[in-house]
Design a protein around this motif. Structure first.
Motif, PDB file in Angstrom:
ATOM      1  N   ILE A 100       0.868  -1.213  -0.029  1.00 35.73           N
ATOM      2  CA  ILE A 100      -0.010   0.007   0.032  1.00 35.73           C
ATOM      3  C   ILE A 100       0.814   1.297  -0.187  1.00 35.73           C
ATOM      4  O   ILE A 100       0.759   2.188  -0.836  1.00 35.73           O
ATOM      5  N   GLY A 101       1.970   1.266   0.888  1.00 35.86           N
ATOM      6  CA  GLY A 101       2.714   2.521   1.064  1.00 35.86           C
ATOM      7  C   GLY A 101       3.407   2.676  -0.322  1.00 35.86           C
ATOM      8  O   GLY A 101       3.637   3.968  -0.765  1.00 35.86           O
ATOM      9  N   PHE A 102       4.112   1.756  -0.873  1.00 35.17           N
ATOM     10  CA  PHE A 102       4.909   1.805  -1.918  1.00 35.17           C
ATOM     11  C   PHE A 102       4.250   2.464  -3.276  1.00 35.17           C
ATOM     12  O   PHE A 102       4.594   2.955  -3.909  1.00 35.17           O
ATOM     13  N   GLY A 103       2.852   1.706  -3.401  1.00 34.06           N
ATOM     14  CA  GLY A 103       1.987   1.917  -4.360  1.00 34.06           C
ATOM     15  C   GLY A 103       1.487   3.433  -4.162  1.00 34.06           C
ATOM     16  O   GLY A 103       1.248   4.116  -5.128  1.00 34.06           O
ATOM     17  N   TRP A 104       1.176   3.804  -3.026  1.00 35.85           N
ATOM     18  CA  TRP A 104       0.855   5.291  -2.748  1.00 35.85           C
ATOM     19  C   TRP A 104       1.722   6.103  -3.204  1.00 35.85           C
ATOM     20  O   TRP A 104       1.393   7.132  -3.853  1.00 35.85           O
ATOM     21  N   GLY A 105       2.861   5.937  -2.765  1.00 36.46           N
ATOM     22  CA  GLY A 105       4.164   6.768  -3.000  1.00 36.46           C
ATOM     23  C   GLY A 105       4.423   6.925  -4.637  1.00 36.46           C
ATOM     24  O   GLY A 105       4.544   8.139  -5.125  1.00 36.46           O
ATOM     25  N   ALA A 106       4.045   5.866  -5.195  1.00 45.18           N
ATOM     26  CA  ALA A 106       4.426   5.732  -6.934  1.00 45.18           C
ATOM     27  C   ALA A 106       3.228   6.707  -7.321  1.00 45.18           C
ATOM     28  O   ALA A 106       3.475   7.236  -8.313  1.00 45.18           O
ATOM     29  N   LEU A 107       1.888   6.660  -6.911  1.00 48.25           N
ATOM     30  CA  LEU A 107       0.932   7.202  -7.517  1.00 48.25           C
ATOM     31  C   LEU A 107       1.211   8.816  -7.062  1.00 48.25           C
ATOM     32  O   LEU A 107       0.934   9.560  -8.070  1.00 48.25           O
ATOM     33  N   MET A 108       1.735   9.126  -6.057  1.00 52.80           N
ATOM     34  CA  MET A 108       1.925  10.351  -5.486  1.00 52.80           C
ATOM     35  C   MET A 108       3.082  11.152  -6.760  1.00 52.80           C
ATOM     36  O   MET A 108       2.964  12.212  -6.803  1.00 52.80           O
ATOM     37  N   GLY A 109       3.972  10.304  -6.862  1.00 53.17           N
ATOM     38  CA  GLY A 109       5.001  10.749  -7.732  1.00 53.17           C
ATOM     39  C   GLY A 109       4.824  10.775  -9.301  1.00 53.17           C
ATOM     40  O   GLY A 109       5.265  11.343  -9.843  1.00 53.17           O
ATOM     41  N   GLY A 110       3.856   9.731  -9.449  1.00 53.76           N
ATOM     42  CA  GLY A 110       3.518   9.447 -10.935  1.00 53.76           C
ATOM     43  C   GLY A 110       2.472  10.306 -11.752  1.00 53.76           C
ATOM     44  O   GLY A 110       2.470  10.165 -12.825  1.00 53.76           O
ATOM     45  N   ILE A 111       1.427  10.499 -10.788  1.00 58.84           N
ATOM     46  CA  ILE A 111       0.384  11.306 -11.192  1.00 58.84           C
ATOM     47  C   ILE A 111       0.548  12.928 -11.002  1.00 58.84           C
ATOM     48  O   ILE A 111       0.395  13.163  -9.977  1.00 58.84           O
ATOM     49  N   LYS A 112       0.781  13.374 -12.059  1.00 58.71           N
ATOM     50  CA  LYS A 112       0.999  14.811 -12.027  1.00 58.71           C
ATOM     51  C   LYS A 112       0.001  15.732 -10.992  1.00 58.71           C
ATOM     52  O   LYS A 112       0.302  16.505 -10.034  1.00 58.71           O
ATOM     53  N   ASP A 113      -1.445  15.534 -11.502  1.00 59.00           N
ATOM     54  CA  ASP A 113      -2.329  16.363 -10.829  1.00 59.00           C
ATOM     55  C   ASP A 113      -2.549  16.005  -9.131  1.00 59.00           C
ATOM     56  O   ASP A 113      -2.620  16.773  -8.329  1.00 59.00           O
ATOM     57  N   PHE A 114      -2.263  14.689  -8.936  1.00 50.35           N
ATOM     58  CA  PHE A 114      -2.012  14.150  -7.588  1.00 50.35           C
ATOM     59  C   PHE A 114      -0.887  14.725  -6.943  1.00 50.35           C
ATOM     60  O   PHE A 114      -1.207  15.386  -5.903  1.00 50.35           O
ATOM     61  N   ARG A 115       0.328  14.711  -7.391  1.00 48.13           N
ATOM     62  CA  ARG A 115       1.440  15.359  -7.021  1.00 48.13           C
ATOM     63  C   ARG A 115       1.368  16.936  -6.985  1.00 48.13           C
ATOM     64  O   ARG A 115       1.515  17.512  -5.582  1.00 48.13           O
ATOM     65  N   ASN A 116       0.711  17.319  -7.594  1.00 50.61           N
ATOM     66  CA  ASN A 116       0.474  18.942  -7.564  1.00 50.61           C
ATOM     67  C   ASN A 116      -0.720  19.266  -6.437  1.00 50.61           C
ATOM     68  O   ASN A 116      -0.361  20.175  -5.647  1.00 50.61           O
TER      69      ASN A 116
END
Length: 176
Positions: free
Chosen positions: A30-46
């Motif tokens: 869960i944690g690693f996937g969450w981190g990948a999503l935060m880093g990989g999805i521009k809108d989420f990261r922003n």
């Protein structure tokens, strides 16, 4: 005279020690996937980087990794190691069970309310600029309550391992 566990207690202890290890694996995914999503999805990261309370979503991610992945691995390892090093079974299997459920319940609550606070805090204020802050404050109070459960669970764990290890030297001296 050493106190021995019944067969059912040994099975429960093994089951819960393995559940700590399995929880570690689940939380790491869960944690690693969450981190990948935060880093990989521009809108989420922003959103996380630039919204007023986006950092709370990062805190949720951090707690999943630290209190889920890392602590669960440590709990499983030390529940396995300390009884072997001390030469006696775990002090209380019941406390192992309480620790498992209390820690997981507290952690999930913390993560849910950190995440909600981060999302709600980033919502438009609908004309009341203080509205998100008030809601976030209430949600963070819930984070604190669930965090207290995690703290109490960790105290139970420490107590249980301490009681297991007490007297290890005397037991070794008796053996030889």
């Amino acid at each position: 005279m050493a106190i021995e566990l019944s067969r059912a207690e040994r099975e429960d202890f093994t089951r819960y020690t393995l559940w700590f290890a399995f929880a570690c694996i689940i939380y790491s995914i869960i944690g690693f996937g969450w981190g990948a999503l935060m880093g990989g999805i521009k809108d989420f990261r922003n959103f996380v980087d630039y919204s007023a309370y986006g950092r709370l979503i990062v805190r949720a991610h951090t707690h999943i990794n630290l209190l889920g992945w890392v602590e669960m691995a440590i709990f499983a390892a030390l529940y396995y190691v300390v009884p072997r090093l001390s030469g006696r079974p775990i002090h209380s299997v019941k406390l192992v069970k309480v620790h498992f459920w209390m820690h997981n319940f507290g952690l999930v609550g913390m993560v849910v309310f950190f995440s909600l606070a981060g999302m709600v805090g980033g919502m438009p204020d609908n004309g009341d600029p203080d509205a998100p802050g008030r809601v976030v404050g209430h949600l963070l109070a819930l984070v604190g309550m669930f965090g207290t459960l995690v703290l109490l669970a960790n105290i139970i764990w420490g107590y249980n391992l301490f009681r297991t290890a007490v007297g290890w030297k005397e037991r070794q001296d008796l053996i030889g």
